[in-house]
Design a protein around this motif. Structure first.
Motif, PDB file in Angstrom:
ATOM      1  N   SER A 260       0.826  -1.204   0.000  1.00 14.40           N
ATOM      2  CA  SER A 260       0.000   0.000   0.000  1.00 14.40           C
ATOM      3  C   SER A 260       0.863   1.259   0.000  1.00 14.40           C
ATOM      4  O   SER A 260       1.993   1.249   0.501  1.00 14.40           O
ATOM      5  CB  SER A 260      -0.919   0.012   1.226  1.00 14.40           C
ATOM      6  OG  SER A 260      -1.586   1.252   1.343  1.00 14.40           O
TER       7      SER A 260
ATOM      8  N   ASP B 261      -2.361   3.300   6.158  1.00  9.57           N
ATOM      9  CA  ASP B 261      -1.836   1.956   6.381  1.00  9.57           C
ATOM     10  C   ASP B 261      -0.529   1.992   7.172  1.00  9.57           C
ATOM     11  O   ASP B 261      -0.239   1.090   7.957  1.00  9.57           O
ATOM     12  CB  ASP B 261      -1.631   1.237   5.048  1.00  9.57           C
ATOM     13  CG  ASP B 261      -2.946   0.836   4.406  1.00  9.57           C
ATOM     14  OD1 ASP B 261      -3.906   0.603   5.160  1.00  9.57           O
ATOM     15  OD2 ASP B 261      -3.026   0.780   3.179  1.00  9.57           O
TER      16      ASP B 261
ATOM     17  N   ARG C  80      -0.853   4.106   1.038  1.00  5.14           N
ATOM     18  CA  ARG C  80      -1.703   4.984   1.835  1.00  5.14           C
ATOM     19  C   ARG C  80      -1.038   5.315   3.170  1.00  5.14           C
ATOM     20  O   ARG C  80      -0.468   4.435   3.822  1.00  5.14           O
ATOM     21  CB  ARG C  80      -3.058   4.326   2.107  1.00  5.14           C
ATOM     22  CG  ARG C  80      -3.858   3.975   0.874  1.00  5.14           C
ATOM     23  CD  ARG C  80      -5.265   3.535   1.238  1.00  5.14           C
ATOM     24  NE  ARG C  80      -5.275   2.546   2.316  1.00  5.14           N
ATOM     25  CZ  ARG C  80      -6.385   2.154   2.934  1.00  5.14           C
ATOM     26  NH1 ARG C  80      -7.548   2.691   2.602  1.00  5.14           N
ATOM     27  NH2 ARG C  80      -6.338   1.253   3.901  1.00  5.14           N
TER      28      ARG C  80
ATOM     29  N   ARG D 180      -8.668  -2.498   2.216  1.00  4.97           N
ATOM     30  CA  ARG D 180      -8.241  -2.267   0.840  1.00  4.97           C
ATOM     31  C   ARG D 180      -7.993  -3.551   0.061  1.00  4.97           C
ATOM     32  O   ARG D 180      -7.486  -3.537  -1.048  1.00  4.97           O
ATOM     33  CB  ARG D 180      -6.954  -1.430   0.812  1.00  4.97           C
ATOM     34  CG  ARG D 180      -5.788  -2.110   1.532  1.00  4.97           C
ATOM     35  CD  ARG D 180      -4.519  -1.287   1.442  1.00  4.97           C
ATOM     36  NE  ARG D 180      -4.033  -1.236   0.096  1.00  4.97           N
ATOM     37  CZ  ARG D 180      -3.284  -2.181  -0.476  1.00  4.97           C
ATOM     38  NH1 ARG D 180      -2.981  -3.276   0.190  1.00  4.97           N
ATOM     39  NH2 ARG D 180      -2.854  -2.051  -1.708  1.00  4.97           N
TER      40      ARG D 180
END
Length: 288
Positions: A115, A120, A117, A279
């Motif tokens: 990820s 995260d 993000r 996700r």
């Protein structure tokens, strides 16, 4: 949402929760059998039961497998065997709840590692804090048991990545079925034979079989059905509750004491998993 959709949604939630409860109940049965069979004996019986269950619903076309696919299948079999051996060794030393919670760092690491993000990364930080609170490092800590659980977590992460690689070659449960069958034939069956020659009690053997049914056959079937009824994000969230069930089953069935810091640490790890697994793609996170 229509009435039929609501019923389908509710059924999916019930199946997902039932799968996690069944999984941890099976693990507790295996823990009860380890005194007589040892971790290798319990895992061997569990894998034989899993192979029988998976082959009943998915049979790979063995003759069509090429060299690359066979290498992935053998690697997945080795990872599955190591994952289960180290998990049950950890359960024997540090208890069901703590071992399962630490093992859940595996799928979390995959989710965070793939990820970009920021949330995260924050989830990983929360999980790290949770682990420190959960384990509460000190002179009395069972380092071997904790290390075994972390190896199981690393193997679960490898399991997920190998399943992804096998997906295009053996879709659905094909990869897991092939790997479980290879593991059962090459390692589990010989270990089962040796274990039975030692003359264990029929109660211990029965508990090991129950472990295989509850922690392999039932969860596989329930998870497959639940994934057809629920969004992957909700399924992943429900699956993240496994550590909670593990602590509950450990206390109720195995009589394992749950400390306050373990509850706080487990909650932090579960929350981190929920945030990160939101996700996952539609197929949902693989279940070992």
């Amino acid at each position: 949402m229509s009435t039929s959709q609501e019923r389908r949604h509710a059924a999916g939630v019930a199946l997902a929760l039932a799968a996690s409860v069944s999984n941890q109940s099976g693990a507790s049965a295996g823990a009860l059998a380890m005194g007589a069979l040892g971790a290798p004996g319990v895992v061997a019986v569990r894998q034989v039961v899993a192979a029988l269950a998976l082959n009943a619903v998915a049979r790979p076309a063995w003759r069509s497998l090429d060299r690359r696919t066979w290498l992935l299948v053998v690697a997945l079999a080795a990872v599955m065997g190591t994952m289960n051996l180290t998990l049950f060794a950890a359960i024997d030393r540090i208890g069901l709840g703590l071992a399962v919670t630490l093992e859940f760092l595996g799928p979390l690491s995959v989710a965070v590692g793939t990820s970009r993000r920021v949330v995260d990364c924050l989830a990983a930080l929360v999980a790290a804090v949770g682990v420190v609170v959960l384990v509460r490092p000190g002179p009395a800590s069972d380092i071997v048991g904790i290390a075994a659980a972390l190896v199981a977590a690393a193997m679960w992460a490898s399991y997920i990545l190998l399943n992804r690689a096998l997906g295009p070659r053996l879709p659905g449960l094909g990869g897991a079925t092939a790997a479980t069958t290879v593991l059962a034939l090459t390692w589990s069956l010989p270990v089962v034979v040796v274990t039975l020659f030692a003359g264990p009690s029929w109660q211990a053997v029965t508990l090991a079989v129950v472990c295989g049914v509850l922690s392999s056959a039932v969860p596989y079937a329930a998870d497959l059905s639940a994934l057809r009824m629920l969004p992957a994000s909700l399924f992943s969230t429900l699956a993240s509750a496994n550590p909670v069930w593990a602590f509950a089953v450990g206390a109720l069935v195995l009589g394992q004491r749950v400390e306050g810091h373990e509850v706080i640490g487990a909650v932090l790890v579960v929350v981190a998993n929920i945030v990160a697994t939101l996700r996952w793609p539609r197929s949902g996170p693989p279940t070992p």
